[in-house]
Design an enzyme around this catalytic site. Structure first.
Site, mmCIF file in Angstrom:
data_model
loop_
_atom_site.group_PDB
_atom_site.id
_atom_site.type_symbol
_atom_site.label_atom_id
_atom_site.label_comp_id
_atom_site.label_asym_id
_atom_site.label_seq_id
_atom_site.Cartn_x
_atom_site.Cartn_y
_atom_site.Cartn_z
ATOM 1 N N ARG A 128 -8.907 -19.341 0.103
ATOM 2 C CA ARG A 128 -8.026 -19.025 1.248
ATOM 3 C C ARG A 128 -6.779 -18.238 0.865
ATOM 4 N NH1 ARG A 128 -9.501 -24.337 2.730
ATOM 5 N NH2 ARG A 128 -11.234 -24.232 4.192
ATOM 6 N N LYS A 150 -3.652 -3.344 3.194
ATOM 7 C CA LYS A 150 -4.948 -3.281 3.879
ATOM 8 C C LYS A 150 -6.025 -3.451 2.826
ATOM 9 C CE LYS A 150 -4.347 -0.540 8.060
ATOM 10 N NZ LYS A 150 -4.714 0.716 8.742
ATOM 11 N N GLU A 192 -4.253 12.793 1.404
ATOM 12 C CA GLU A 192 -3.387 11.720 1.923
ATOM 13 C C GLU A 192 -1.913 12.062 1.690
ATOM 14 O OE1 GLU A 192 -4.741 9.456 3.781
ATOM 15 O OE2 GLU A 192 -6.536 8.552 2.888
ATOM 16 N N LYS A 234 5.122 5.706 3.092
ATOM 17 C CA LYS A 234 4.213 4.603 3.417
ATOM 18 C C LYS A 234 4.970 3.287 3.498
ATOM 19 C CE LYS A 234 -0.089 2.506 3.369
ATOM 20 N NZ LYS A 234 -1.487 2.591 3.084
ATOM 21 N N GLU A 244 -0.108 -3.230 11.878
ATOM 22 C CA GLU A 244 -0.573 -2.145 12.751
ATOM 23 C C GLU A 244 -0.633 -2.541 14.232
ATOM 24 O OE1 GLU A 244 -3.434 0.551 10.894
ATOM 25 O OE2 GLU A 244 -4.339 0.848 12.858
ATOM 26 N N ARG A 248 2.185 1.961 12.637
ATOM 27 C CA ARG A 248 1.365 2.087 11.419
ATOM 28 C C ARG A 248 0.081 2.883 11.663
ATOM 29 N NH1 ARG A 248 -0.080 -2.165 6.520
ATOM 30 N NH2 ARG A 248 -1.488 -0.714 5.478
ATOM 31 N N ASN A 252 -3.349 6.780 10.074
ATOM 32 C CA ASN A 252 -4.784 7.065 10.167
ATOM 33 C C ASN A 252 -5.079 8.447 10.732
ATOM 34 O OD1 ASN A 252 -5.688 4.545 9.166
ATOM 35 N ND2 ASN A 252 -5.060 3.626 11.102
ATOM 36 N N HIS A 255 -8.502 9.938 10.270
ATOM 37 C CA HIS A 255 -9.385 8.913 9.707
ATOM 38 C C HIS A 255 -10.522 8.516 10.647
ATOM 39 C CE1 HIS A 255 -6.324 8.778 6.669
ATOM 40 N NE2 HIS A 255 -6.884 7.773 6.019
ATOM 41 N N HIS A 259 -13.865 8.713 8.892
ATOM 42 C CA HIS A 259 -14.687 7.511 8.670
ATOM 43 C C HIS A 259 -16.083 7.696 9.265
ATOM 44 C CE1 HIS A 259 -11.075 4.551 8.050
ATOM 45 N NE2 HIS A 259 -11.264 5.349 7.027
ATOM 46 N N HIS A 272 -13.683 10.136 0.300
ATOM 47 C CA HIS A 272 -12.843 9.671 1.406
ATOM 48 C C HIS A 272 -11.754 10.699 1.751
ATOM 49 C CE1 HIS A 272 -10.497 7.091 4.004
ATOM 50 N NE2 HIS A 272 -9.433 7.300 3.242
HETATM 51 P P1 NAD Z 1 -12.451 5.588 -5.820
HETATM 52 O O1 NAD Z 1 -11.803 4.290 -5.955
HETATM 53 O O2 NAD Z 1 -13.911 5.627 -5.578
HETATM 54 O O3 NAD Z 1 -12.098 6.446 -7.114
HETATM 55 C C1 NAD Z 1 -12.618 7.736 -7.220
HETATM 56 C C2 NAD Z 1 -13.393 7.939 -8.541
HETATM 57 O O4 NAD Z 1 -12.456 8.156 -9.592
HETATM 58 C C3 NAD Z 1 -14.245 6.763 -8.967
HETATM 59 O O5 NAD Z 1 -15.419 7.252 -9.572
HETATM 60 C C4 NAD Z 1 -13.381 6.077 -10.011
HETATM 61 O O6 NAD Z 1 -14.103 5.313 -10.934
HETATM 62 C C5 NAD Z 1 -12.737 7.254 -10.676
HETATM 63 N N1 NAD Z 1 -11.450 6.989 -11.307
HETATM 64 C C6 NAD Z 1 -10.475 6.179 -10.887
HETATM 65 N N2 NAD Z 1 -9.389 6.328 -11.645
HETATM 66 C C7 NAD Z 1 -9.699 7.233 -12.589
HETATM 67 C C8 NAD Z 1 -8.978 7.810 -13.653
HETATM 68 N N3 NAD Z 1 -7.708 7.522 -13.869
HETATM 69 N N4 NAD Z 1 -9.609 8.691 -14.432
HETATM 70 C C9 NAD Z 1 -10.908 9.036 -14.198
HETATM 71 N N5 NAD Z 1 -11.633 8.554 -13.183
HETATM 72 C C10 NAD Z 1 -11.021 7.654 -12.392
HETATM 73 O O7 NAD Z 1 -11.790 6.451 -4.636
HETATM 74 P P2 NAD Z 1 -10.278 6.614 -4.150
HETATM 75 O O8 NAD Z 1 -10.204 7.973 -3.623
HETATM 76 O O9 NAD Z 1 -9.316 6.177 -5.177
HETATM 77 O O10 NAD Z 1 -10.169 5.569 -2.952
HETATM 78 C C11 NAD Z 1 -10.930 5.716 -1.781
HETATM 79 C C12 NAD Z 1 -11.010 4.372 -1.104
HETATM 80 O O11 NAD Z 1 -9.710 3.955 -0.721
HETATM 81 C C13 NAD Z 1 -11.856 4.378 0.146
HETATM 82 O O12 NAD Z 1 -12.736 3.295 0.135
HETATM 83 C C14 NAD Z 1 -10.832 4.221 1.256
HETATM 84 O O13 NAD Z 1 -11.353 3.543 2.373
HETATM 85 C C15 NAD Z 1 -9.771 3.430 0.587
HETATM 86 N N6 NAD Z 1 -8.444 3.573 1.198
HETATM 87 C C16 NAD Z 1 -7.776 2.463 1.519
HETATM 88 C C17 NAD Z 1 -6.510 2.531 2.055
HETATM 89 C C18 NAD Z 1 -5.742 1.279 2.326
HETATM 90 O O14 NAD Z 1 -4.692 1.361 2.961
HETATM 91 N N7 NAD Z 1 -6.191 0.136 1.845
HETATM 92 C C19 NAD Z 1 -5.918 3.785 2.252
HETATM 93 C C20 NAD Z 1 -6.632 4.926 1.912
HETATM 94 C C21 NAD Z 1 -7.903 4.807 1.378
HETATM 95 N N1 GLY Z 2 -4.256 3.936 5.133
HETATM 96 C C1 GLY Z 2 -3.839 3.466 6.412
HETATM 97 C C2 GLY Z 2 -2.916 2.313 6.352
HETATM 98 O O1 GLY Z 2 -2.573 1.826 5.301
HETATM 99 O O2 GLY Z 2 -2.496 1.835 7.380
#
Ligand code: NAD
Ligand code: GLY
Length: 370
Positions: A128, A150, A192, A234, A244, A248, A252, A255, A259, A272
């Site tokens: 939890r 998030k 972003e 942010k 949100e 907030r 998006n 997005h 998405h 992404h």
């Molecule tokens: P990812 O986590 O898939 O990383 C991209 C690639 O880079 C992967 O293959 C990873 O292994 C590699 N990698 C990571 N760090 C590295 C480094 N330093 N050197 C070499 N390779 C490296 O993708 P991302 O773009 O980081 O994240 C996308 C995700 O984030 C999506 O799932 C999206 O929904 C999520 N997201 C979440 C929020 C939130 O607010 N929580 C906001 C934006 C995006």
């Molecule tokens: N990436 C959108 C949020 O954090 O609200």
């Protein structure tokens, strides 16, 4: 609101996400992995590092060597957006249970947004709720996903459809980790970064337009500035609206469309950030139809996205109807009404359901043209 003037100072490397007694620091700078005392954020005797098969060989030892006084377990997940699901999440829970972690444990996310979102969701739900720390290693994770709490996983029928709000105890951004990031992943992160300029910070947009080359060359000063200013934007928005209920949602921009593309491609096509870039153009084109943005503004957005190597159209063949049914699964749909983030002007976004369905249809048709 935090003060934007402070971000010119390279030495002052922390920003606070102000959430009362759950406030936390974002440390930003070169070499942070070997500077931050991670033990400070691990209240109990144990922690679990969650990382993946790509990142572990490069950065795991540095993090381990910074936590000498705790028992640290490690779970190494498969790499890729297509593994951001409940099955992979379960590998984290299995490791926690096998290694007998209790409610005093801390999870440490070492990786990009996929690792960060999954680790955060595991931390939100294990017994939890336990603590977690974010060590984002992609540009996208450093400027966006690691901040704001998030967390979640994808479902084959919809992106990020299962999740929770759960804030980390700290975010540690080491710019040195970007040295191993591919150019394509770097560009995806820039989508972003550009978003902040478009939704809330016109001056930053102008700065980005004037600094394409140093950023693409990963110049240290330019990168530090861009990451700090993004995190500041942010942090301000999250502090104002953690869960949100209102403002907030502007984070998006693009997005809902993005998405839909990712889900259509079953998380194996555009990255992404790339899908967000395509969605941003669609939101901008719809904003022209609402009478707010001018076609010249859209050209300006296209120019900056293109300058950073980002796509402007979905790569897979989607029909407008496939698009439409997927965007109606978005989390901003309330009681069957689709709401979208649109632009009033460059630097000013809003959430609205005030657009004619024909305008949306025209936007989808244009995006799906060959
Ligand atoms: P990812 O986590 O898939 O990383 C991209 C690639 O880079 C992967 O293959 C990873 O292994 C590699 N990698 C990571 N760090 C590295 C480094 N330093 N050197 C070499 N390779 C490296 O993708 P991302 O773009 O980081 O994240 C996308 C995700 O984030 C999506 O799932 C999206 O929904 C999520 N997201 C979440 C929020 C939130 O607010 N929580 C906001 C934006 C995006
Ligand atoms: N990436 C959108 C949020 O954090 O609200």
């Amino acid at each position: 609101m935090a003060d934007r003037s402070s971000i010119g100072d390279k030495a002052s490397s922390s920003i606070i996400v102000d959430l009362g007694d759950r406030s936390y620091p974002i440390y930003i700078g070169q070499g942070q992995l070997s500077m931050v005392d991670f033990g400070r954020y691990i209240k109990g005797k144990k922690a679990l590092i969650v990382t993946n098969e790509t990142i572990a060989p490069i950065y795991l030892d540095s993090v381990l060597s910074q936590i000498p006084d705790k028992t640290i377990d490690v779970v190494i997940l498969p790499d890729g957006e297509q593994f951001k699901n409940l099955d992979t999440l379960n590998l984290i829970f299995t490791m926690l249970l096998e290694k007998q972690h209790d409610r005093t444990t801390t999870l440490i996310a070492l990786g990009g947004g996929v690792i960060g979102d999954m680790t955060g969701f595991a931390a939100a739900s294990y017994q939890r709720g336990v603590s977690f720390v974010q060590i984002p290693t992609t540009l996208l994770a450093q400027v966006d996903s690691s901040v704001g709490g998030k967390t979640g996983v994808n479902h084959m029928l919809g992106k990020n459809m299962l999740g929770a709000f759960h804030q980390p105890n700290a975010v540690v951004i080491d710019l040195n980790t970007l040295a191993s990031l591919s150019d394509r992943q770097f560009s995806a992160g820039m989508a972003e970064v550009i978003k902040y300029g478009l939704i809330a910070d016109y001056q930053f947009l102008q700065w980005l337009e004037a600094n394409v080359e140093p950023l693409l060359n990963r110049d240290e000063d330019a990168l530090t500035y861009a990451i700090k200013r993004s995190c500041l934007n942010k942090a301000n928005i999250v502090s104002a609206d953690e869960t949100e209920q209102g403002i907030r949602a502007i984070l998006n921009l693009g997005h809902t469309f993005g998405h839909a593309i990712e889900t259509f491609q079953q998380y194996k096509g555009l990255l992404h950030g790339e899908a967000v870039a395509v969605g941003t153009i669609m939101a901008a084109e719809l904003s022209v139809l609402t009478g707010h943005l001018s076609p010249l503004d859209v050209d300006r957005i296209k120019n900056i996205l293109t300058a950073f190597g980002l796509p402007l159209k979905p790569s897979a063949k989607m029909t407008p109807n496939e698009f439409l049914s997927l965007i109606y699964r978005d989390k901003k749909v309330l009681d069957g009404t689709l709401r979208l983030v649109l632009l009033k002007t460059l630097g000013d976004a809003y959430v609205t359901d005030g657009f004619a369905i024909e305008w949306l249809q025209a936007t989808l048709n244009k995006a799906c043209e060959a």
